[in-house]
Design a protein around this motif. Structure first.
Motif: not given
Length: 191
Positions: A178-182
């Motif tokens: 989720a952090l990478v996507d964000g």
């Protein structure tokens, strides 16, 4: 200086292991010999000085950590999009997980560069072209964004990698995916 390329690579891999585990102060020829399982004195036969060994570690790390060119080509068969950038960043994090030791050793080299001007110069001379190549690749591939986009993405991902490797519990509540996507969602514009 000995010239067996396979032995040299094995010694460099052993040095990476020692560097990641013990830090720069623990990186001795003897420690490398022990890690590689070779007779005492082997590493010093391949690398005349400890500085020679240190200076050859970073290129070996980058050789180990680079993406698979065939996988990159397959990914680029799709039209350029933010989704491709997301995929590349997830692949980067997968490589971090697959060779945690290599990335930690690179962090150790960066820390050593803060104390040793000659190491800073050598590491900067290697990292600057890598950074420029990342920008060139992104732009030449037609991926969305400009030079600033790629720079912000590069340094945001570097920060995430450092946190993930050094203090994973600090970000444990958040999903790494989720952090990478964000990061990509907030940094990279739509195509």
């Amino acid at each position: 200086m000995a010239q067996n390329p396979e032995r040299r690579a094995a010694l460099l891999d052993a040095a990476i292991e020692v560097l990641a585990r013990e830090g720069a102060r623990g990186l001795t020829f003897r420690a490398v010999d022990v890690q590689a399982g070779v007779p005492t004195g082997t590493a010093s036969n391949y690398f005349g000085k400890r500085d020679d060994l240190l200076n050859q570690i970073a290129p070996r790390i980058y050789a180990r950590l680079g993406p698979d060119p065939d996988a990159v080509s397959r990914t680029l068969e799709a039209p350029p999009s933010k989704a491709i950038v997301v995929r590349f960043m997830h692949e980067l994090m997968a490589r971090v997980g697959a060779d945690r030791t290599g990335y930690i050793a690179l962090l150790e080299l960066r820390l050593e560069a803060t104390r040793r001007p000659e190491m800073r110069a050598a590491l900067s001379a290697m990292l600057r072209p890598e950074y420029e190549e990342a920008i060139r690749f992104h732009l030449d591939s037609g991926l969305p964004g400009d030079r600033t986009t790629v720079s912000v993405l590069y340094f945001a991902m570097l920060g995430l990698i450092v946190e993930h490797l050094t203090t994973p519990d600090a970000i444990a509540a958040d999903s790494l995916d989720a952090l990478v996507d964000g990061i990509v969602d907030r940094v990279v514009p739509e195509a």
